[in-house]
Enzyme design. Structure first.
Site, PDB file in Angstrom:
ATOM      1  N   LYS A   9      -8.504 -58.460 -17.069  1.00  0.00           N
ATOM      2  CA  LYS A   9      -8.001 -58.038 -15.872  1.00  0.00           C
ATOM      3  C   LYS A   9      -8.683 -58.236 -14.474  1.00  0.00           C
ATOM      4  O   LYS A   9     -10.206 -58.176 -14.765  1.00  0.00           O
ATOM      5  CB  LYS A   9      -7.730 -56.445 -15.823  1.00  0.00           C
ATOM      6  N   SER A  84      -0.699 -50.715 -14.120  1.00  0.00           N
ATOM      7  CA  SER A  84      -1.259 -51.796 -13.580  1.00  0.00           C
ATOM      8  C   SER A  84      -1.766 -52.862 -14.205  1.00  0.00           C
ATOM      9  O   SER A  84      -1.827 -54.061 -13.598  1.00  0.00           O
ATOM     10  CB  SER A  84      -2.264 -51.220 -12.453  1.00  0.00           C
ATOM     11  N   SER A 108      -2.330 -47.658 -17.389  1.00  0.00           N
ATOM     12  CA  SER A 108      -2.129 -48.556 -16.815  1.00  0.00           C
ATOM     13  C   SER A 108      -2.361 -49.819 -17.883  1.00  0.00           C
ATOM     14  O   SER A 108      -1.950 -51.081 -17.512  1.00  0.00           O
ATOM     15  CB  SER A 108      -3.261 -49.038 -15.849  1.00  0.00           C
TER      16      SER A 108
END
Length: 448
Positions: A9, A84, A108
């Site tokens: 990420k 996210s 997330s």
């Protein structure tokens, strides 16, 4: 993990690679060092693919709040991928990477895993190192794992399960053993799984039907299904966002255009230039980030602290005690009275399937924060959880999803979309989740 492609990420540092947090504030930033979790994967031979897209600084539930644009759902490109950790979920789902590491603050990793039909794992808070992870809300952030199989997820877990002296929140926790029965027909015999009494009214019809099917399947394998009452859950979402925004306002204060962040303007000792640099950096934040910083600054102010932030911390402790009261296992750090009712709790990861982007853009969804209602309480309590897809067997959603991984994503109804089931264990009992998750995962192979 030799030769595995592992996605990372955009808020996890990989030396020499971009780590932008999907924000204009960090555009052009390359990490000078690798996060502990990235180092551990590289030592095992993993090929890291860095800076996968996300909601800016981890703030969002749909993957639509990135400075580089929206992330599409590989199963149905009309739908959101979830956030996210949207880029990680989409990359795993379409086969671009074998596994990925993201961050889970309030769901997330788990929410996009549910929307994209893959495995999403959130560890006990403190289980994985956060050193080298760009912070959103420090007391809630955890590094999570996304994969297409429970086996792969467990392998990554074993690699990352190392105490890190560089991270003051890193804990040395004992590893729990398998809890399965030796009976081939009833591997879950002797296990009790809790069903929170408050969640059924929150679920869409599609999700409710899959949830009922999952519970029936677990019961058929020997598990005892028990209703449990979890107090204070109606306050969990408000408590979470109060705490998360407060911590974010503090963590993101460093992006002033001088020490961190864009330095597009001259920052000499002149007071006006310094003020202009700070103002310039602040306006590079997206709308969602700006709103949460302002909310966080407000609740930390002297006039609001006791009414909002302090009260939210009290609710957080009550939520944790509510989970302690139903689990058979005691909390290793903050034990409290328990009725010793269940070994695990099962809920859906989301109240709905992945919404259409057009629905989100039209404002038909009142508040995307509401999609976190089933994941946030687990984060407040710091508990481990694993999400795995529970597909509609009659529509062969699993095989349809497999087709979409090769680039053939087509329009699908809610009934054809995956629904993630979230299995939750007591604090520190992460490893127990994998044995039960493998039994649940085997159902999709039996049905094909």
């Amino acid at each position: 993990m030799q030769g595995w492609k592992a996605g990372v990420k955009a808020n996890i540092c990989v030396k020499g690679k971009a780590a932008t947090c999907a924000s204009r504030v960090l555009q052009g930033y390359a990490a000078p060092y690798s996060a502990t979790v990235a180092q551990l994967l590289e030592r095992q031979g993993a090929d890291l693919v860095a800076n996968l897209d996300m909601d800016e600084f981890g703030m969002g539930s749909y993957g639509i709040h990135s400075s580089s644009g929206d992330t599409v759902n590989p199963i149905d490109r009309r739908r959101v991928a979830g956030g996210s950790s949207s880029g990680c979920a989409a990359a795993v789902a379409d086969g671009s990477v074998r596994v990925a590491i993201g961050t889970d603050t309030g769901g997330s990793v788990r929410l996009p895993a549910s929307y994209c039909g893959i495995i999403g794992f959130k560890p006990t808070y403190g289980r994985f190192s956060r050193w080298g992870v760009i912070s959103y809300a420090s007391s809630l952030d955890t590094v999570g794992i996304l994969s297409r199989s429970v086996d792969d997820c467990e392998k990554v877990y074993d690699v990352l399960n190392v105490r890190d002296p560089k991270d003051p929140t890193s804990l040395k926790l004992p590893n729990s053993s398998s809890v399965l029965s030796k009976s081939a027909d009833s591997p879950l015999n002797g296990l009790s799984i809790g069903v929170p009494s408050h969640i059924s009214p929150l679920l869409s019809q599609t999700v409710l039907e899959r949830y009922s099917d999952a519970l029936y399947h677990l019961e058929s394998l020997g598990a005892t299904i028990k209703p449990v009452s979890l107090d204070h859950m109606e306050h969990a979402l408000g408590s979470y966002y109060t705490i998360a925004c407060a911590e974010a306002s503090s963590n993101l204060a460093r992006y002033d255009g001088i020490r961190y962040g864009s330095q597009a303007l001259s920052t000499t000792a002149d007071e006006n230039n310094t003020a202009n640099a700070i103002e310039h950096a602040r306006f590079l934040f997206g709308d969602v980030v700006q709103r949460r910083i302002m909310l966080g600054s407000f609740v930390l102010g002297s006039s609001a602290y006791s009414s909002y932030f302090a009260q939210s911390q009290k609710i957080r402790r009550l939520v944790q005690q509510s989970y302690n009261a139903v689990f058979k296992d005691s909390h290793p750090i903050t034990p409290s009275a328990s009725q010793q009712l269940v070994d695990f709790i099962l809920t859906p990861a989301s109240a709905t399937t992945a919404p259409l982007k057009s629905t989100v853009e039209a404002g038909e969804i009142e508040d995307e924060c509401n999609d976190d209602v089933l994941t946030v309480p687990i984060s407040l309590a710091g508990l481990p959880a694993i999400v795995l897809p529970w597909n509609n067997v009659n529509s062969s959603a699993a095989s349809q999803a497999a087709e979409s991984f090769s680039g053939g994503a087509t329009c699908k109804t809610d009934e054809d979309m995956p629904v993630g089931m979230q299995l939750v264990a007591q604090f520190g009992h992460d490893a127990k989740l994998f044995s039960v998750a493998k039994v649940m995962e085997s159902r999709k192979f039996q049905s094909q």
